[in-house]
Design an enzyme around this catalytic site. Structure first.
Site, PDB file in Angstrom:
ATOM      1  N   GLY A   1      -4.114  -4.019  -4.697  1.00  0.00           N
ATOM      2  CA  GLY A   1      -5.066  -3.019  -5.183  1.00  0.00           C
ATOM      3  C   GLY A   1      -4.273  -1.787  -5.522  1.00  0.00           C
ATOM      4  N   HIS A   2      -4.078  -1.530  -6.800  1.00  0.00           N
ATOM      5  CA  HIS A   2      -3.260  -0.396  -7.206  1.00  0.00           C
ATOM      6  C   HIS A   2      -4.164   0.748  -7.655  1.00  0.00           C
ATOM      7  CE1 HIS A   2       0.484  -3.141  -7.738  1.00  0.00           C
ATOM      8  NE2 HIS A   2       0.149  -2.926  -6.493  1.00  0.00           N
TER       9      HIS A   2
ATOM     10  N   ASP B   1       0.814  -1.222   0.000  1.00  0.00           N
ATOM     11  CA  ASP B   1       0.000   0.000   0.000  1.00  0.00           C
ATOM     12  C   ASP B   1       0.848   1.273   0.000  1.00  0.00           C
ATOM     13  OD1 ASP B   1      -2.267  -1.623   0.246  1.00  0.00           O
ATOM     14  OD2 ASP B   1      -2.081  -1.632   2.427  1.00  0.00           O
TER      15      ASP B   1
ATOM     16  N   GLN C   1       2.338  -5.765  -3.106  1.00  0.00           N
ATOM     17  CA  GLN C   1       2.661  -5.884  -1.670  1.00  0.00           C
ATOM     18  C   GLN C   1       4.031  -5.222  -1.381  1.00  0.00           C
ATOM     19  OE1 GLN C   1       1.558  -9.222  -3.192  1.00  0.00           O
ATOM     20  NE2 GLN C   1      -0.443  -8.343  -2.919  1.00  0.00           N
TER      21      GLN C   1
ATOM     22  N   LYS D   1       2.519   2.137  -5.101  1.00  0.00           N
ATOM     23  CA  LYS D   1       3.248   1.656  -6.281  1.00  0.00           C
ATOM     24  C   LYS D   1       2.495   1.941  -7.569  1.00  0.00           C
ATOM     25  CE  LYS D   1       3.335  -2.400  -4.398  1.00  0.00           C
ATOM     26  NZ  LYS D   1       2.990  -2.108  -3.013  1.00  0.00           N
TER      27      LYS D   1
END
Ligand code: IMP
Length: 438
Positions: free
Chosen positions: A40-41, A13, A225, A16
């Site tokens: 989740g990007h 988180d 991650q 990225k």
């Protein structure tokens, strides 16, 4: 040309997705190499938010090829939904700009059910997984029981493997976990349909990357991650089940290490973590609550509130070492505005001794007391700033001190969620291989 790996330097988180999106301007190919839809990007372009879980963040750039490598575990329903959502926003998604490896493993419905049932049964000892079936899918991969995308393309092969797996998984679900079993038909029918939709996007991705790199194209490897969630180097067992470090880019994309030119670690200017597990600099007070609120620290996959704390340079220095970082980007500097003092953890005191690396044993890590250095804060709003010189002096010296502590140069600073709210200090695509320090 340059091939750059982007990895999380903390517990995930870190932002990225935004960095990949910004750097994709310079890339020809963007590759995901590990993880699945636990990631989740979040990308914000022109004020519009897009959250991607399976498809590489480069997809918003129509010129770029996006690749989902062999090391990724794929939830096909999520993958296809994401394609549909992107298309609804007029983003180009075709087999010309998106390819998924035929060697990638499928997240099956039983993997997800096992993940959820295990977590439910674990009580206090739960890992706090995202409940997406990631661990059970990687377990099957390593146990050589997984179903891959290449299997899906041949109905007979797929059905035979599925039947064998269901026999075993149903027994485990019912007898061990007290959960519902699956019928063969419900799973097979669903996957036969999914197979028709995904077929055109499936291919041999490692040879494609080889061709692109030999043709002088630039590849961006998009990690998911972070280093402290790495199955080898993280706070085991409170980790995810893949190699989140830069070495994972090579195995998870099928590319040799000699092709990698730079490795950029992404770190927030403070620290967050979701799920269970140790977090030495966690703030359970009003300062932590303020960071959560100001930084909108809620999971983009599960919506869970993130645990917040001071920047832990023991953690980021660890990431610099295990990844061979050539640069770091500091995210969410704007969120620290108004915090005074800003504390930096420089080491841990464990049993009366100061250590400067994260210990392997969780029992030892739980005894770690952070050693802090107080840094004067700043009150100015940083959003809109585009140069390092424009930062308040105390923010500048914060960045310089962090660089010293993590032994790695800060190459970018993010001061807001938009692409444009980024200060670039050095071009990561034109970096020396390793920084020798000051
Ligand atoms: P899993 O990957 O769903 O098995 O979850 C294992 C651990 O990794 C849990 O602590 C999750 O909260 C954490 N995790 C997995 N993916 C992410 C991510 O993308 N960001 C932050 N934490 C994650």
């Amino acid at each position: 040309m340059s091939n750059v790996v982007i990895v999380g330097a903390q517990w995930g988180d870190e932002g990225k997705g935004k960095v990949v999106d910004v750097l994709t301007e310079r890339a020809d190919v963007v590759v995901r190499f590990q993880g699945g839809n636990n990631a989740g990007h979040t990308l914000v372009v022109g004020g519009e938010k897009t959250v991607l879980h399976q498809i590489p963040s480069g997809i918003l750039h129509p010129r770029v090829k996006c690749v989902v490598g062999n090391g990724v575990v794929v939830n096909l329903e999520v993958f296809l939904e994401e394609i549909a959502k992107l298309r609804a926003k007029n983003v180009k998604v075709t087999p010309d700009n998106l390819l998924v490896s035929d060697r990638a493993h499928l997240i099956m419905p039983y993997h997800q059910r096992i993940d959820i049932a295990r977590e439910k049964g674990a009580g206090e000892a739960k890992i706090g997984t995202t409940g997406r079936g990631i661990g059970p899918t990687y377990e099957d991969k390593m146990a050589r029981k997984g179903l891959r995308l290449c299997d899906l393309l041949d109905e007979k092969v797929f059905d035979a493997k599925l039947r064998a797996q269901l026999e075993e998984k149903n027994h485990y679900l019912e007898k061990r976990l007290g959960a519902e079993p699956f019928t063969f038909d419900e799973v097979a029918d669903k996957f036969h349909t999914l197979a028709k939709e995904i077929r055109a996007f499936v291919g041999s991705t490692a040879p494609l990357l080889d061709r692109e790199m030999r043709a002088g194209k630039s590849v961006l490897f998009e990690g998911a991650q972070g280093a402290q969630l790495d199955v080898d180097h993280g706070t085991y067992p409170y980790v995810t089940s893949s190699s989140t470090v830069a070495g994972g880019a090579c195995t998870g994309a099928g590319v040799g290490p000699t092709w990698i030119d730079a490795v950029i670690g992404i770190s927030k200017a403070y620290t967050t973590r979701v799920g269970s597990g140790p977090f030495p600099t966690e703030l359970t007070d009003a300062v932590g609550d303020a960071l959560r609120k100001k930084g909108s620290e809620f999971g983009s996959t599960t919506g869970r509130p993130r645990r917040c704390g001071w920047l832990d340079t023991v953690v980021v220095r660890d990431a610099a070492r295990v990844n061979g970082l050539t640069g770091v980007t500091l995210m969410k500097m704007d969120v620290l505005s108004g915090t005074d003092p800003v504390r930096i953890c420089t080491g841990y005191e464990i049993d009366g001794k100061v250590v400067d690396e994260v210990p392997a044993s969780l029992e030892v890590l739980e005894r770690a007391k952070p050693v802090y250095e107080d840094h004067p804060g700043w009150t100015e709003d940083l959003t809109g700033l585009t140069t390092f010189d424009a930062l308040p002096n105390t923010a500048k010296s914060y960045v310089r001190r962090v660089e010293e502590l993590i032994k790695t140069p800060v190459v970018m600073i993010s001061v807001g969620p938009n692409r444009s709210e980024t200060i670039v200090l050095q071009d990561p695509f034109a970096m020396p291989k390793r920084w020798q320090g000051k």
